[in-house]
Motif scaffolding. Sequence first.
Motif, PDB file in Angstrom:
ATOM      1  N   ILE A  85       0.861  -1.180   0.000  1.00  0.00           N
ATOM      2  CA  ILE A  85       0.000   0.000   0.000  1.00  0.00           C
ATOM      3  C   ILE A  85       0.898   1.230   0.000  1.00  0.00           C
ATOM      4  CG2 ILE A  85      -1.769   1.288   1.256  1.00  0.00           C
ATOM      5  CD1 ILE A  85      -2.711  -1.417   2.356  1.00  0.00           C
ATOM      6  N   ILE A  86       0.706   2.094  -0.986  1.00  0.00           N
ATOM      7  CA  ILE A  86       1.518   3.303  -1.138  1.00  0.00           C
ATOM      8  C   ILE A  86       0.586   4.503  -1.061  1.00  0.00           C
ATOM      9  CG2 ILE A  86       3.091   4.556  -2.664  1.00  0.00           C
ATOM     10  CD1 ILE A  86       3.611   1.760  -4.019  1.00  0.00           C
ATOM     11  N   GLU A 133      -4.400   8.038   4.583  1.00  0.00           N
ATOM     12  CA  GLU A 133      -4.367   6.721   5.215  1.00  0.00           C
ATOM     13  C   GLU A 133      -5.448   5.836   4.599  1.00  0.00           C
ATOM     14  OE1 GLU A 133      -4.726   5.152   9.808  1.00  0.00           O
ATOM     15  OE2 GLU A 133      -4.214   7.248   9.435  1.00  0.00           O
ATOM     16  N   VAL A 134      -5.109   4.554   4.370  1.00  0.00           N
ATOM     17  CA  VAL A 134      -6.084   3.582   3.874  1.00  0.00           C
ATOM     18  C   VAL A 134      -6.617   2.809   5.075  1.00  0.00           C
ATOM     19  CG1 VAL A 134      -6.444   1.552   2.435  1.00  0.00           C
ATOM     20  CG2 VAL A 134      -4.979   3.399   1.622  1.00  0.00           C
ATOM     21  N   LEU A 135      -7.933   2.794   5.236  1.00  0.00           N
ATOM     22  CA  LEU A 135      -8.581   2.145   6.372  1.00  0.00           C
ATOM     23  C   LEU A 135      -9.510   1.037   5.890  1.00  0.00           C
ATOM     24  CD1 LEU A 135      -9.686   5.418   8.191  1.00  0.00           C
ATOM     25  CD2 LEU A 135      -7.622   4.088   8.660  1.00  0.00           C
ATOM     26  N   ASN A 136      -9.805   0.106   6.776  1.00  0.00           N
ATOM     27  CA  ASN A 136     -10.809  -0.949   6.534  1.00  0.00           C
ATOM     28  C   ASN A 136     -10.578  -1.708   5.229  1.00  0.00           C
ATOM     29  OD1 ASN A 136     -12.137   0.107   8.854  1.00  0.00           O
ATOM     30  ND2 ASN A 136     -13.121   1.625   7.560  1.00  0.00           N
ATOM     31  N   LEU A 137      -9.320  -1.976   4.905  1.00  0.00           N
ATOM     32  CA  LEU A 137      -9.007  -2.668   3.660  1.00  0.00           C
ATOM     33  C   LEU A 137      -9.467  -4.121   3.743  1.00  0.00           C
ATOM     34  CD1 LEU A 137      -7.586  -2.428   0.896  1.00  0.00           C
ATOM     35  CD2 LEU A 137      -5.515  -3.258   2.025  1.00  0.00           C
ATOM     36  N   ILE A 179      -4.767   0.209  -8.640  1.00  0.00           N
ATOM     37  CA  ILE A 179      -4.477  -1.129  -8.127  1.00  0.00           C
ATOM     38  C   ILE A 179      -3.859  -1.958  -9.243  1.00  0.00           C
ATOM     39  CG2 ILE A 179      -5.400  -3.196  -7.042  1.00  0.00           C
ATOM     40  CD1 ILE A 179      -7.737  -1.471  -6.052  1.00  0.00           C
ATOM     41  N   ASP A 180      -2.650  -2.467  -9.004  1.00  0.00           N
ATOM     42  CA  ASP A 180      -1.983  -3.374  -9.940  1.00  0.00           C
ATOM     43  C   ASP A 180      -2.083  -4.783  -9.376  1.00  0.00           C
ATOM     44  OD1 ASP A 180      -1.123  -1.294 -11.618  1.00  0.00           O
ATOM     45  OD2 ASP A 180       0.633  -0.943 -10.386  1.00  0.00           O
ATOM     46  N   PHE A 232      -1.477  -7.718  -4.744  1.00  0.00           N
ATOM     47  CA  PHE A 232      -1.743  -6.468  -5.453  1.00  0.00           C
ATOM     48  C   PHE A 232      -0.928  -5.358  -4.817  1.00  0.00           C
ATOM     49  CE2 PHE A 232      -4.935  -6.854  -2.143  1.00  0.00           C
ATOM     50  CZ  PHE A 232      -4.814  -5.632  -1.487  1.00  0.00           C
ATOM     51  N   VAL A 233      -0.758  -4.290  -5.585  1.00  0.00           N
ATOM     52  CA  VAL A 233      -0.175  -3.050  -5.083  1.00  0.00           C
ATOM     53  C   VAL A 233      -1.244  -1.986  -5.223  1.00  0.00           C
ATOM     54  CG1 VAL A 233       1.602  -1.292  -5.401  1.00  0.00           C
ATOM     55  CG2 VAL A 233       2.180  -3.712  -5.703  1.00  0.00           C
ATOM     56  N   LEU A 234      -1.625  -1.378  -4.108  1.00  0.00           N
ATOM     57  CA  LEU A 234      -2.633  -0.331  -4.086  1.00  0.00           C
ATOM     58  C   LEU A 234      -1.908   0.985  -3.861  1.00  0.00           C
ATOM     59  CD1 LEU A 234      -5.991  -0.372  -2.207  1.00  0.00           C
ATOM     60  CD2 LEU A 234      -4.500   1.589  -2.061  1.00  0.00           C
ATOM     61  N   GLU A 235      -2.095   1.909  -4.781  1.00  0.00           N
ATOM     62  CA  GLU A 235      -1.431   3.217  -4.663  1.00  0.00           C
ATOM     63  C   GLU A 235      -2.460   4.336  -4.709  1.00  0.00           C
ATOM     64  OE1 GLU A 235       2.293   5.752  -6.524  1.00  0.00           O
ATOM     65  OE2 GLU A 235       1.650   3.913  -7.515  1.00  0.00           O
ATOM     66  N   VAL A 236      -2.391   5.217  -3.729  1.00  0.00           N
ATOM     67  CA  VAL A 236      -3.234   6.417  -3.708  1.00  0.00           C
ATOM     68  C   VAL A 236      -2.380   7.571  -4.190  1.00  0.00           C
ATOM     69  CG1 VAL A 236      -4.663   7.940  -2.304  1.00  0.00           C
ATOM     70  CG2 VAL A 236      -4.531   5.502  -1.745  1.00  0.00           C
ATOM     71  N   LYS A 237      -2.865   8.263  -5.220  1.00  0.00           N
ATOM     72  CA  LYS A 237      -2.109   9.368  -5.788  1.00  0.00           C
ATOM     73  C   LYS A 237      -2.901  10.647  -5.638  1.00  0.00           C
ATOM     74  CE  LYS A 237      -0.100   6.419  -9.330  1.00  0.00           C
ATOM     75  NZ  LYS A 237       0.039   6.172 -10.770  1.00  0.00           N
ATOM     76  N   GLN A 238      -2.184  11.741  -5.415  1.00  0.00           N
ATOM     77  CA  GLN A 238      -2.831  13.047  -5.315  1.00  0.00           C
ATOM     78  C   GLN A 238      -2.740  13.745  -6.657  1.00  0.00           C
ATOM     79  OE1 GLN A 238      -1.419  15.467  -2.131  1.00  0.00           O
ATOM     80  NE2 GLN A 238      -2.669  17.222  -2.704  1.00  0.00           N
TER      81      GLN A 238
END
Length: 124
Positions: A25-26, A32-36, A68-69, A117-123
């Motif tokens: 998780i990036i 912040e990523v919650l409740n994944l 998500i990859d 998987f790789v989960l990335e949050v981008k601004q």
Amino acid sequence: MVPLVGYGIIGENPDRKEVERDNEIITPNGIEVLNLSHGYSEEEQEYQIGGSVKNTSEDAMRQLVVQIDYYAGGGNSLLTSHLPLQFSLGAGDSEDFGTTIEDNEPRPIDPEDIERFVLEVKQR
């Protein structure tokens, strides 16, 4: 015929050790990523991933996108899912996200074969 040391008869390397890697998780600072939650559902025949993104910073507004990859078959990236969060998060705000990879879709990946998987949050 020249034997290849370390390779099997069909060209595979029997000494190769697969490296198991965890989901990654990036996120940018203040997000912040919650409740994944994630996993393959046999009943639905789909891979599901969901959660929420929270803005923990003092920044008033943030435009975000989740990417998500998915990886299967020895770590090859076979599918990327872009989940645009078409909203701005104020300070302390959160928003849910989710996606599924279904068996009946013409995708280059079988949902039950997803290893990580790789989960990335981008601004933006």
